[in-house]
Structure formats: C-alpha cells, structure tokens
Design an enzyme around this catalytic site. Structure first.
Site: not given
Ligand code: ARG
Length: 286
Positions: A169, A263
C-alpha cells in the site's frame, strides 16, 4: 468551511477481533499469530497519544470475522464530505465495505461507489500532498481506479507503481506530512516513481530500509506532530531538525498484519498535508 469537522477527527476501530486469519501480504503468516491482549494495549497507546495531541477519535464497531477492519485507512478516501469507498482486491476484506458505507452515511458523509472492476483501497493507496493526489497502484489498487477517482474529484493525480510486495500500500512507503513535505522509502518505487516524487514534492525525506521495515513511513500527522511505531530514531532526528515533533508508540502486533500507525487511522476532516481542491475548480489533468 473545509469539512464537517472543526478539529482533527480520526476514525479508528478497536482490535477486539483483530488477528492473522489469512495471508494477503508478505508480512502476514498464520504461523505468527497476533497476541490480541497486547494488540489491544498497543492500539490504546495510539488512541491515547492521538487524543493527547488534540484529535477527536471516532470509533467504528469491531466485527468478528473481519480481523483487518482495524485498518480504517482502507475504508475509503475522504474528500470534503464525500468518501470514495474501497473496492478491496482480496475477498477476505470485501465484507468490510458495507459496514464502512453504513458508518460514513450515519455520520453525515456521502459515499461514492466506484464502478465494478476497479480495485481501490482508499487512503491506504491514495494520499493528498497539497492539491495533488499521490496514488499507489499495481498491488492492491488499479491505475484505472485512481484515474477514475481523480477525475471525479477534479485533481491532478501522480500514479506511483508499487514494486515491492512488502510495501503493498502507498501508505507503507510514502507519507505527506505537510503540503510540501513527505517521507518516502525509495526502495518501494521504480526509477520513474522516484523521479515523479522528486518532481512533485518540494521536500522529500528518504527513510532508511531498517526504519522503513519498522513502518516509519506509516506515520500519523496531527499538526506538527508525527507519530510512528518504535524503532525509527534516524527519521525522528530528521523530523525534529526540520521543526516537527516526532513521537513513537509501539505497534508491533499490527506489523504482523502489515500495518502500523497510519493504517489504524482515517482522517475524516482532511490530512494536515491535504489541500482538497474546490469541486470543479481544478482542471482535470494527469
Ligand atoms: N492485513 C491488511 C491488508 O493486507 C493490512 C492493511 C494495512 N493498511 C494499510 N493502510 N496499509 O490489507
């Protein structure tokens, strides 16, 4: 008004049902389970730290069978009062989206569903630095999804191909900290991506591999404060030198799932680094 919220507002989801139940990135191994009690303490440490920095933390209800729901960065991309909902690449996380959708709608945000066939993992892969959307693609999100979202928003998008499975990511290897400054781990990008970053971010701070592996780039920014996992002393020294206030809080149980501070959060009022374009004001361009 910039958004519905008048102070830093962050969505988090308690780790009541967090665990390593499947393997969808190279950090995850069912042979290396998470200690849930320790994870809860570490999550609370982050919650307390962000609260002490003045953030208003909103909570999403944890759900059994959705161990990665704690990673609220992946719920969607927030821009003004709109949320572009994720379309997860892996089936294991697709059950999160209806819950995220319901949460946003019941808290005054409008949600947008991307067309079928476009993979998109929200603020895990799409990060504003100034008025430009930096967009990680290839491993989780598709380049077409990023073009679609940027087209809807009417902003410039810089697509960045992610080339290392460990940095799957964009928020594992790139972190805007103000409108002109971002952290990045060069090893997660190809030459083209590194050149694009250098061309579009005035102040780029490279992170060493040992600290990138501690998720140094997965930082939460509140004002001038930059919160990371433990074990990032070089980055912290560099940030202090540049007038930021770095601090650390151990999140090692979440590294086992391939996540860390950033996150576990979703900024609902707009990141410190983001200048959301006025709807329709910015010419659509690539
Ligand atoms: N296990 C999760 C996954 O692989 C971790 C997500 C971390 N989130 C993030 N924004 N990087 O999808």
């Amino acid at each position: 008004m910039r958004s519905l919220f008048n102070r830093p507002t962050i969505l988090m989801c308690p780790p009541e049902h967090y665990g390593i139940e499947y393997e969808i990135n190279p950090w995850m191994s069912r042979q290396r389970p998470a200690d849930r009690e320790l994870a809860k303490r570490q999550w609370h440490g982050l919650y307390e730290r962000l609260t002490s920095l003045g953030a208003d933390i909103r909570l999403q209800e944890p759900v059994a069978g959705l161990p990665d729901l704690v990673f609220t960065a992946n719920a969607g991309l927030v821009c003004r009062d709109l949320v572009y909902l994720s379309r997860f690449r892996h089936a294991a996380r697709q059950g999160e989206t209806p819950l995220d959708d319901a949460w946003f709608q019941s808290h005054g945000l409008k949600t947008v569903t991307l067309p079928e066939g476009l993979d998109f993992e929200g603020a895990g892969d799409a990060l504003f630095c100034g008025e430009t959307l930096f967009a990680g693609y290839h491993i989780r999100s598709s380049a077409r999804a990023m073009q679609w979202v940027a087209g809807e928003i009417g902003c410039r998008v810089i697509p960045l191909q992610l080339v290392s499975g460990y940095y799957y990511h964009l928020d594992t290897c790139f972190c805007p900290i103000d409108r002109e400054t971002a952290l990045y781990f060069p090893g997660a990008f190809d030459d083209y991506g590194q050149r694009a970053l250098a061309a579009h971010v005035p102040n780029l701070i490279p992170v060493e591999q040992t600290e990138a592996e501690r998720f140094a780039c997965n930082a939460v920014v509140v004002g001038k404060n930059v919160v990371t996992n433990t074990g990032c002393p070089q980055l912290h020294a560099e940030l202090a030198h540049r007038g930021f206030t770095p601090s650390e809080t151990c999140l090692d149980e979440f590294l086992k799932a391939g996540g860390s501070a950033k996150c576990l959060t979703l900024r609902l009022d707009g990141e410190e680094a983001a200048v959301w374009p006025e709807a329709g004001r910015i010419a659509k361009s690539a």
